[in-house]
Design an enzyme around this catalytic site. Structure first.
Site, PDB file in Angstrom:
ATOM      1  N   GLN A 100       0.712  -1.168   0.275  1.00 48.76           N
ATOM      2  CA  GLN A 100       0.245   0.026   0.270  1.00 48.76           C
ATOM      3  C   GLN A 100       0.178   1.089  -0.122  1.00 48.76           C
ATOM      4  O   GLN A 100       1.666   1.438   0.282  1.00 48.76           O
ATOM      5  CB  GLN A 100      -1.159   0.283   1.518  1.00 48.76           C
ATOM      6  N   HIS A 102       0.222   6.354   0.849  1.00 52.20           N
ATOM      7  CA  HIS A 102      -1.115   6.635   1.657  1.00 52.20           C
ATOM      8  C   HIS A 102      -0.229   8.029   0.586  1.00 52.20           C
ATOM      9  O   HIS A 102       0.549   8.256   0.283  1.00 52.20           O
ATOM     10  CB  HIS A 102      -1.334   7.058   2.877  1.00 52.20           C
ATOM     11  N   GLU A 137       3.606   7.871   7.940  1.00 56.77           N
ATOM     12  CA  GLU A 137       3.089   6.050   9.614  1.00 56.77           C
ATOM     13  C   GLU A 137       4.394   6.173   9.855  1.00 56.77           C
ATOM     14  O   GLU A 137       4.970   6.577   9.079  1.00 56.77           O
ATOM     15  CB  GLU A 137       2.374   5.029   8.188  1.00 56.77           C
ATOM     16  N   HIS A 266       4.461   0.282   0.535  1.00 58.33           N
ATOM     17  CA  HIS A 266       5.646  -0.414   1.789  1.00 58.33           C
ATOM     18  C   HIS A 266       4.197  -1.691   1.775  1.00 58.33           C
ATOM     19  O   HIS A 266       3.133  -1.462   2.126  1.00 58.33           O
ATOM     20  CB  HIS A 266       5.631  -0.010   2.409  1.00 58.33           C
ATOM     21  N   ARG A 285      -4.403   0.587  -2.212  1.00 61.01           N
ATOM     22  CA  ARG A 285      -3.633  -0.602  -2.169  1.00 61.01           C
ATOM     23  C   ARG A 285      -3.057  -1.322  -4.199  1.00 61.01           C
ATOM     24  O   ARG A 285      -3.491   0.033  -4.945  1.00 61.01           O
ATOM     25  CB  ARG A 285      -4.699  -1.526  -1.469  1.00 61.01           C
TER      26      ARG A 285
HETATM   27 ZN   LIG Z   1       0.374   1.941   5.179  1.00 65.67          ZN
END
Ligand SMILES: [Zn+2]
Length: 406
Positions: A100, A102, A137, A266, A285
């Site tokens: 995925q 972001h 993240e 990642h 995704r």
């Molecule tokens: Zn992630």
């Protein structure tokens, strides 16, 4: 002093561990179901509950709504519209998560508005943008933690692909060899991720066979090939297995962290970590999942910068306090090492969540009785509270989540 214990939700995703979170919380092991994530924060989907010293139990979301300035501090409340900008998690993976990426704040705002305008309901399974926010993240390993993250240096990927020597893959390898840079990677990745299923069904078995041979011969890319085999078994026929060939294969030791900025591709593979992330659900995704995959949208956000992923070990910003620096305004994570006899002062102009990862810690603030935080427990410290001092009779470890600096 209003240092208050948090009661946190456990998310039971199928890839979770049956032992890591249960053991950390002092429950019976193995747990009856996989336990993937322990959520500490005010995510609307599963907010923590705050247990007052008088035994009252309130949703953190409600407390923030009632008194945003007192709980978050006026600055944080203003900046984030009365919301806690981060979510802190214990993440325990027994099996790989989906591949995925972001979006950035700009991409998320645009994507959210576009899907709204097109009338795609927010809870639709084909909706990409659940909210208008970025979702950077950071994950810090509690146990050895394995992951795929960021595109490998193209010359190294060419070396890996040549070492595998899967016959029908050779033209793709040479595509990258001819242009070993981010543009070449983009071209190869786009080709692989959009291959028709008939082509994948020929190519994937060849690649997996080549990985078996490479592992048997203890080749240079043994770890990479084992991962591809594991993914190929879990997701037969999935183009994400080929994409995984191009990513860095990382092993984080306890205390080491990895920052995943917008556009970073990642997949967490296995291990237990502390994750901090912006309070958003925006995931694009790429594969290794039965869920919705939107390749054109993914291609708009992916960052093809390549090279080794930097591992963060934390900078000692105050005695006993190790901070994992990132450019994120939403969050900052610090590791607090408390040794017997020493005291670590924890103050911040905004809200803090403390999680005890090892040992036990006494938290004391002016005019209050100490609260002993055991392993696996966490507390909420509102912005209005005075500084807290952490001490312990054993060697203990806390993690601290706060808003980031701008
Ligand atoms: Zn992630």
């Amino acid at each position: 002093m209003t240092v208050e214990l948090l009661h946190n939700a456990v998310r039971p995703y199928a890839w979770g561990s049956r032992t890591a979170i249960a053991e950390m919380l002092g429950r019976e092991v193995p747990a009856p179901h996989p336990e993937a994530e322990l959520w500490m924060g005010a995510h609307p989907g599963d907010p923590s509950r705050v247990v007052g010293r008088d035994g009252s139990v309130r949703s953190l979301l409600e407390l923030l709504a009632e008194d945003p300035d007192g709980q978050l501090g006026a600055r944080c409340a203003d900046r984030w519209g009365g919301r806690l900008p981060f979510l802190l998690k214990v993440l325990a993976a027994d099996e790989p998560l989906s591949l995925q990426a972001h979006p950035s704040a700009e991409q998320a705002a645009l994507g959210f508005a576009t899907e709204d305008a097109a009338g795609v309901p927010v809870d639709s399974p084909v909706r990409n943008y659940k909210d208008p926010s970025a979702k950077p993240e950071l994950i810090c390993a509690l146990t050895e933690f394995h992951a795929l993250s960021g595109f490998r240096e193209p010359e190294r990927s060419v070396a890996l692909l040549r070492a595998l020597d899967a016959p029908d893959f050779a033209p793709y390898t040479e595509l990258l060899a001819a242009q070993p840079d981010p543009d070449g990677l983009r071209a190869l990745f786009t080709t692989l991720i959009t291959l028709p299923q008939t082509a994948l069904d020929v190519l994937l078995p060849q690649v997996l066979d080549a990985c078996v041979v490479h592992v048997k011969e203890h080749g240079e890319f043994d770890l990479e090939c084992r991962t591809v085999l594991e993914l190929g078994e879990a997701y037969p026929g999935d183009a994400g297995v080929l994409a995984a060939l191009l990513l860095n294969r990382l092993v984080l030791q306890p205390g080491e962290a990895m920052f995943l900025p917008a556009g970073n591709l990642h997949a967490y593979l296995h291990g237990t970590g502390i994750e901090i992330l912006a309070n958003s659900d925006n995931v694009l995704r790429c594969g290794l999942t039965p869920k919705h995959v939107d390749v054109p949208e993914l291609m708009r956000v992916l960052d093809f910068t390549c090279g080794d992923m930097p591992l963060l070990r934390g900078e000692e910003t105050a005695p006993g306090l190790w901070t994992y620096r990132t450019p994120c305004p939403e969050f900052e994570l610090s590791r607090v090492e408390v040794t017997p006899g020493a005291e670590v002062r924890l103050d911040h102009g905004g809200p803090q969540i403390l999680f005890c990862a090892r040992g036990r810690v006494a938290l004391t603030s002016a005019g209050g009785a100490p609260l002993v935080l055991e392993r696996g427990r966490s507390v909420w410290l509102p912005a209005v509270d005075p500084a807290v001092v952490a001490s312990s009779d054993v060697s203990a470890q806390l993690f601290r989540a706060t808003p980031g600096v701008e």
